[in-house]
Design a protein around this motif. Sequence first.
Motif, short mmCIF file in Angstrom:
data_model
loop_
_atom_site.label_atom_id
_atom_site.label_comp_id
_atom_site.label_asym_id
_atom_site.label_seq_id
_atom_site.Cartn_x
_atom_site.Cartn_y
_atom_site.Cartn_z
N GLY A 287 -3.76 10.43 -116.28
CA GLY A 287 -3.69 11.35 -114.94
C GLY A 287 -2.12 12.21 -114.96
N LEU A 288 -2.23 13.15 -114.33
CA LEU A 288 -1.03 14.06 -114.26
C LEU A 288 -0.44 14.37 -113.02
N ASN A 289 0.77 13.98 -112.82
CA ASN A 289 1.31 14.12 -111.45
C ASN A 289 2.10 15.36 -111.53
N VAL A 290 2.23 16.10 -110.38
CA VAL A 290 2.94 17.33 -110.15
C VAL A 290 3.76 17.24 -109.07
N ARG B 207 -3.30 22.55 -107.99
CA ARG B 207 -2.31 21.62 -107.52
C ARG B 207 -1.11 22.30 -107.41
N LEU B 208 -0.46 23.10 -108.46
CA LEU B 208 0.71 23.75 -108.21
C LEU B 208 0.71 24.65 -107.36
N LYS B 209 -0.33 25.37 -106.90
CA LYS B 209 -0.20 26.55 -106.26
C LYS B 209 -0.23 25.79 -104.68
N ALA B 210 -0.69 24.73 -104.45
CA ALA B 210 -0.78 24.03 -103.24
C ALA B 210 0.68 23.59 -102.81
N GLN C 276 -9.02 17.59 -101.78
CA GLN C 276 -8.74 17.39 -100.36
C GLN C 276 -7.26 17.56 -99.99
N ALA C 277 -6.78 16.37 -99.85
CA ALA C 277 -5.25 16.39 -99.10
C ALA C 277 -4.28 17.23 -99.97
N ARG C 278 -4.58 17.42 -101.27
CA ARG C 278 -3.65 17.96 -102.14
C ARG C 278 -3.52 19.68 -101.83
#
Length: 241
Positions: A72-75, A161-164, A233-235
């Motif tokens: 997994g990768l966390n941003v 994910r980074l755009k979010a 979803q929430a991201r």
Amino acid sequence: MHDRLAIMLDRLEGASADDRDAFAALIGEMRSVSTGQVLVDEASRPQISMVLLDGLVGRVSILREGGRQISGLNVPGDFLDLHSLLLRKMDHSLVALTNAAVVAVSHADLRWICETRPHLMRALWRETVVDGAIHREWLSALGRRPAAERLAHLFCEVYVRLKAVGLAGDYQFDLPLTQSDIADMVGISSVHVNRTLKTLRQEGLLEWRGGPATVHDWRSLARIAQFDANYLQARLTTAGV
């Protein structure tokens, strides 16, 4: 960096402004960590959970022969280990893949939140559900997708994910990882990563050499990856993507 914390709080869907303020009041001071630093050891019993404000952190399992799998990768804006609140022992490590910054909330405070603020508890639970959805996508990629699809899917996901969290736009983003990091995420060798990236580059889809990344043809890259962002979803709520 505090903008990333605000984004994380904003995406706690169903929690009131008062809930968010109560949660924010429990967060400790920011701590900086260096590339390669282990934030949480496998088999440890953490007493805190962390929110990532800057950098990239991986969920890492060390294999018997000494290799590693990054599952997994966390941003920035992600809860790193919210599920550790319910685990007796960690079943993986959390490792900084770049220089990073985190803040922490004690498990005692998280338990208090769960007992006294049900809307906030459900919002935090939803964060762990989305983590599970991301994990299933990664598992599907490892089990069923060829190398080009795995890499395309990873780059599509990281961009979204980074755009979010305001760290990507116009199909450009920074991904300061090594090819070895990428190989450990997608389950192929570094040599195979290099070869596959070269193919994607020659086809005019993607440019990445260990730092800035540019997606030249999003539609084609997403088609190759069979990428559908609904699982995030929430991201996505704060970015409208």
